[in-house]
Scaffold this active site. Structure first.
Site, mmCIF file in Angstrom:
data_model
loop_
_atom_site.group_PDB
_atom_site.id
_atom_site.type_symbol
_atom_site.label_atom_id
_atom_site.label_comp_id
_atom_site.label_asym_id
_atom_site.label_seq_id
_atom_site.Cartn_x
_atom_site.Cartn_y
_atom_site.Cartn_z
ATOM 1 N N ASP A 265 1.045 -1.305 -0.014
ATOM 2 C CA ASP A 265 0.077 -0.108 -0.035
ATOM 3 C C ASP A 265 0.926 1.103 0.180
ATOM 4 O OD1 ASP A 265 -3.193 0.607 1.577
ATOM 5 O OD2 ASP A 265 -2.022 1.662 0.354
HETATM 6 C C1 GLC Z 1 -4.156 4.265 -0.234
HETATM 7 C C2 GLC Z 1 -5.237 3.013 -0.167
HETATM 8 C C3 GLC Z 1 -4.938 2.185 -1.093
HETATM 9 C C4 GLC Z 1 -4.861 2.969 -2.401
HETATM 10 C C5 GLC Z 1 -3.543 3.463 -2.392
HETATM 11 C C6 GLC Z 1 -3.168 4.261 -3.906
HETATM 12 O O1 GLC Z 1 -3.787 4.981 1.050
HETATM 13 O O2 GLC Z 1 -4.997 2.490 1.297
HETATM 14 O O3 GLC Z 1 -6.510 1.419 -1.057
HETATM 15 O O4 GLC Z 1 -5.097 1.875 -3.561
HETATM 16 O O5 GLC Z 1 -3.399 4.229 -1.254
HETATM 17 O O6 GLC Z 1 -4.084 5.378 -3.725
#
Ligand code: GLC
Length: 722
Positions: A265
Site C-alpha cells: 500500500d
Molecule cells: C491508499 C489506499 C489504497 C490505495 C492506495 C493508492 O492509501 O489504502 O487502497 O489503492 O493508497 O492510492
C-alpha cells in the site's frame, strides 16, 4: 571480382543497414521485446540498478522500466469502482485531464446483488476503462471483512461474510483481467478499521484468520487468479502486513502458490531488509512522506537495496525473483503483445452501472407504501440533501471523476412522469453543522402538502471539497457512532409527524441508528453509493419499474453495542494493538449464536413478489452434498430471489457459529413460475480450521442445512451425516 550472387547479397545488406540507420535512435536503443520473451534470459541482461528500478515507484503511480531492453514503466491506478481521477506523474491531480469515467456502484452495493455474474460484468467495465486510460494495474477489489459498521472504508468492501466475499471477488478479478489489466486484491490482510491504520497491530486466532479474514483473498488469488495483491498498512502479529513473513511468504506464496506480485500500500513499507526477504515485490507511495520533493532513490527498495546486495546482505536472486514476478504479470496482461485497447464511457458500461445499482439497492422495509402508483400519487416531496448530493469524487483514493452522476432527485424527475416533485434539502452538508430549524420548517411545510414524502439521507462520502475533510464514509477515518450527521434524526421525525406517508432512502457504506424513526417509516431502502445511474435505479424501484432483489451483505444492528467487535472487542484497540476477541463470531455468526435480534439481518432484502420454498432433497455422493429444492414465484410480479444455504454443525468439538453461509444462488422467476435450484456443498462447507493440527478438519456427525431468504428467514431445513 564480385559475383552476381555476392553483389545481390551486398545490396540487401546495404538496404537493411540503410533501414537501420533511418530508424530513430530511440527505436534502435530501445529493443522491442516480443511477447514470448524468456523472462530469466532478460533478467540476466539487466544490471542490478535496472532490476532495482523495477521494484519501486518511479512516480506516484508508476514503477521503473528498463528502456534499454524494452521494458516499459508499469502503470497503476485506483480504484475499486471506477478508474481514479488522473494523477499523472505527480501527486497533484492533472487538472483538466480527460479522466471522466464510468462511476460504478461501490463494492458493498455490488456485493448486495449476490450475483457473481454481475461481479464479472463489473470487473469487465473497470478493466476496459483502465486499459483505455493506459493503466496496467487497477487497484481493486477491496476484499476486507466488514467487522465493525464504523469502519470508514466499508463502502469499498463487500461483506461481513467470507463466503459472499469469495463468490463476488472471483468474477470481478476475472472480468478485470480479461481486459489485459491486472487486478490488485486489497488490503492483505485484517485492514478492518481506519483508526491508526498505518500502524495498528492486529492480533487474532488462527481460526479467525483462516475462517473469516483470509478466504476472500484466497478466492481472489486461487480461484480468481489475481495477478497482484496489495499488502495492507497495518501490522499483523507484530509485523507489517506488506512485509510479513507468515502472511506473504508462508501463506500467500508458499501455501497458495501465488506467482504474481505483491504491491505495498502507498507508504506501507517500513524496512528494506524485511521488504526484501518477507515478500514485498513492489514498493509504492513512500514518496508521500517526501512531498513536494519526492526522491525515488530514497525508497527502501531503491539505493538501500542496491547497497544490501552489493554488501551481500541480501542475495541478488531475491531481487531477480521480484523482477520475474513483475515481468510475468506484464506478459500475462499482454504488455508486450497484442493487447486490448479498452473503451471508456460507453452506453454498455453505463448500462452495467445501472444493472448493478438495480440489483444492489435493498428494500429493507415495506408496509404497503411501495411501489408508488403514478396514477394515484400526484405529488412527492423529496426531502434530504443527499437527494441532490454527488458522491463520486470523494471518499478518498477510490474517488472518480464520473462522466455523470444521476442523483436520487434527478432519477425521480426522470421517472416521475406527471407526478409533481418538490425538493427541500432539510439539512446542510456542512462540517459539524447540526439540525437547522429554518430548514426543517421549510421541509415540514413541503411534506405536509404532498401525497408522499421520500426522505433521502444517511451517510455521505467525504466532502467533495476535501480529501477526508470530516468525511462520514472515507478512507483514513472511522465513524464515531451510528448517528446520522447534520441533525437528520430531528428532521426525519419532524417530517414524519407532518406526513406519516414517508419513505426513507439511506445512502452510505453501512447502517445508521434508526431507533428514533425506523418503526414509523412506511418503507426503508438501503441505496449505498449506487454509482452514476443510482438515481435512475432508485426511481425505477420506487415506481415499480424494477422489482428489488438486493440482500444485505452485512448485519444492520439495532445498536452498535450489539456488534461483536464492540460487545466482545476490541475496537479500535489500545496502545497500538487491537485484539479480535470476537474471533470467528463476526456479524450474523455472533447475532445468531447469541440469539440477538438485529434491526435487519444478514441476507435480508424484500421483493414486490413472494417466493415459496419446496422441501429440500439432500443427497451425499462421496464428499459432495447436493441440495435440491423447488422455488416458486407465488406473487403477481416477476422478481429475483437469492436462495441461501447456511450450515450448522450439531456436535462440534470446538465452538462453531449457529450458522455459516456456504452456498447461495440468485434466480429470476416470472409470476407463477417455479424452478429447481441445486446448491452444491463440498466437504469444505462443513469443515473448521483446527488450530492444534493447523489444518482444516471435518468432524463426523450430523449437520443441519438451513435454507432461506435471509439468515433469519429460514424456510426449509435438511440434514446430512458425515
Ligand atoms: C491508499 C489506499 C489504497 C490505495 C492506495 C493508492 O492509501 O489504502 O487502497 O489503492 O493508497 O492510492
Amino acid at each position: 571480382m564480385i559475383g552476381r550472387l555476392q553483389l545481390s547479397r551486398m545490396t540487401v545488406a546495404l538496404f537493411c543497414l540503410a533501414i537501420l540507420v533511418a530508424c530513430s535512435p530511440k527505436e534502435t536503443k530501445e529493443a522491442k521485446l516480443s511477447s514470448g520473451f524468456d523472462v530469466d534470459s532478460l533478467i540476466d541482461e539487466m544490471t542490478l540498478e535496472e532490476k532495482v528500478a523495477m521494484i519501486h515507484a518511479s512516480s506516484s503511480f508508476t514503477t521503473g522500466g528498463v528502456e534499454r531492453l524494452g521494458v516499459p514503466e508499469w502503470t497503476m491506478s485506483d480504484g475499486p469502482h471506477g478508474v481514479r481521477k488522473e494523477h499523472g506523474r505527480d501527486w497533484e491531480h492533472d487538472e483538466g485531464a480527460s479522466d471522466s469515467v464510468t462511476y460504478l456502484p461501490v463494492g458493498v452495493a455490488l456485493a448486495s446483488t449476490w450475483n457473481p455474474d454481475l461481479g464479472y460484468e463489473f470487473g469487465k467495465v473497470l478493466g476496459s476503462e483502465a486499459r483505455a486510460r493506459g493503466k496496467d494495474v487497477i487497484l481493486g477489489p477491496g476484499a476486507n471483512i466488514i467487522r465493525t459498521p464504523l469502519n470508514g472504508r466499508n463502502f469499498e468492501y463487500m461483506s461481513e461474510d467470507p463466503y459472499l466475499v469469495s463468490r463476488m471477488v472471483i468474477g470481478y478479478v476475472k472480468g478485470v483481467q480479461d481486459q489485459d489489466v491486472a487486478a490488485c486484491v486489497k488490503h492483505f490482510v485484517a485492514n478492518n478499521q481506519e483508526t491508526e491504520r498505518n500502524s495498528i497491530d492486529v492480533e487474532m486466532s488462527e481460526r479467525a484468520l483462516r475462517e473469516i479474514y483470509l478466504p476472500g483473498f484466497k478466492a481472489a488469488i486461487v480461484d480468481g487468479g489475481a495477478y497482484t495483491l496489495m499488502g495492507a498498512y497495518n501490522q499483523f502479529r507484530g509485523q507489517f502486513c506488506t512485509h510479513n513473513d507468515y502472511l506473504v511468504n508462508k501463506i500467500l506464496k508458499d501455501e497458495w502458490g501465488f506467482d504474481g506480485a505483491v504491491v505495498s500500500d502507498w507508504g506501507a513499507v517500513h524496512d528494506t531488509k524485511q521488504a526484501l526477504i518477507n515478500g514485498t515485490d513492489v514498493e509504492m507511495g513512500t514518496d508521500l512522506s517526501m512531498l513536494p520533493n519526492p526522491d525515488y532513490s530514497k525508497f527502501y527498495m531503491a539505493n538501500a537495496t542496491i547497497e544490501m546486495v552489493k554488501t551481500e546482505q541480501v542475495a541478488e536472486g531475491v531481487i531477480d525473483n521480484k523482477v520475474s514476478r513483475i515481468l510475468h504479470v506484464m506478459q500475462r496482461t499482454n504488455i508486450f503483445g497484442e493487447r486490448k485497447a479498452g473503451v471508456v464511457n460507453t452506453k454498455e458500461h453505463q448500462a452495467t452501472a445501472l444493472k448493478v445499482a438495480e440489483e444492489g439497492i435493498i428494500l429493507l422495509k415495506n408496509s404497503g407504501a411501495l411501489p408508488l402508483d403514478r396514477k394515484k400519487v400526484k405529488s412527492i416531496a423529496v426531502i434530504g440533501a443527499n437527494a441532490d448530493h454527488k458522491h463520486a469524487g470523494a471518499g478518498g483514493s477510490s474517488q472518480v471523476n464520473a462522466k455523470y452522476e444521476i442523483t436520487p432527485l434527478a432519477g425521480l424527475k426522470n421517472h416521475g412522469g406527471a407526478v409533481a416533485i418538490t425538493y427541500l434539502p432539510g439539512y446542510e452538508i456542512v462540517k459539524g453543522k447540526g439540525a437547522d430549524d429554518t430548514m426543517i420548517q421549510q421541509a415540514v411545510k413541503a411534506a405536509s402538502s404532498a401525497d408522499v414524502v421520500i426522505y433521502v439521507g444517511g451517510w455521505i462520502h467525504g466532502y467533495t471539497d476535501g480529501w477526508n475533510d470530516n468525511a462520514y464514509d472515507a478512507e483514513s477515518l472511522d465513524k464515531h457512532d451510528l448517528t446520522m450527521p447534520f441533525g437528520q434524526d430531528e428532521l426525519i421525525q419532524a417530517v414524519m409527524k407532518a406526513n406519516p406517508n414517508t419513505i426513507v432512502v439511506l445512502m452510505g457504506g453501512g447502517p445508521v441508528d434508526m431507533s428514533k424513526w425506523g418503526d414509523k417509516a412506511k418503507a426503508i431502502l438501503q441505496a449505498w453509493y449506487p454509482g452514476m445511474e443510482g438515481g435512475n435505479a432508485l426511481a425505477e424501484i420506487l415506481f415499480g419499474e424494477v422489482n428489488p432483489s438486493g440482500k444485505l451483505p452485512m448485519t444492520f444492528p439495532k445498536k452498535l453495542s450489539d456488534v461483536s467487535a464492540h460487545a466482545l472487542g476490541e475496537y479500535p484497540g489500545h496502545d497500538g494493538k487491537v485484539i479480535y476477541k470476537d474471533d470467528i463470531f463476526v456479524g450474523y455468526r455472533y447475532f445468531d449464536t447469541q440469539k440477538i435480534q438485529p434491526l435487519f439481518p444478514f441476507g435480508h432484502g424484500l421483493s414486490y413478489t413472494t417466493f415459496e420454498y419446496g422441501k429440500p432433497d439432500v443427497t451425499k455422493n462421496g464428499e459432495d452434498v447436493s441440495v435440491k429444492l423447488r422455488i416458486k414465484n407465488t406473487g403477481s410480479r416477476s422478481g429475483g430471489e437469492v436462495v441461501q444455504a447456511y450450515v450448522r454443525d450439531e456436535q462440534a468439538s470446538v465452538p462453531r457459529p449457529a450458522k455459516e453461509l456456504k452456498a447461495f444462488q440468485k434466480i429470476f422467476l416470472q409470476p407463477g413460475e417455479e424452478k429447481e435450484v441445486e446448491l452444491k456443498l463440498g466437504k469444505e462447507a462443513f469443515q473448521f480450521f483446527d488450530e492444534g493440527k493447523m489444518k482444516w478438519v471435518l468432524e463426523p456427525g450430523k449437520f443441519i442445512i438451513q435454507l432461506g431468504s435471509s439468515s433469519r428467514d429460514i424456510r426449509q431445513t435438511g440434514e446430512v451425516e458425515w
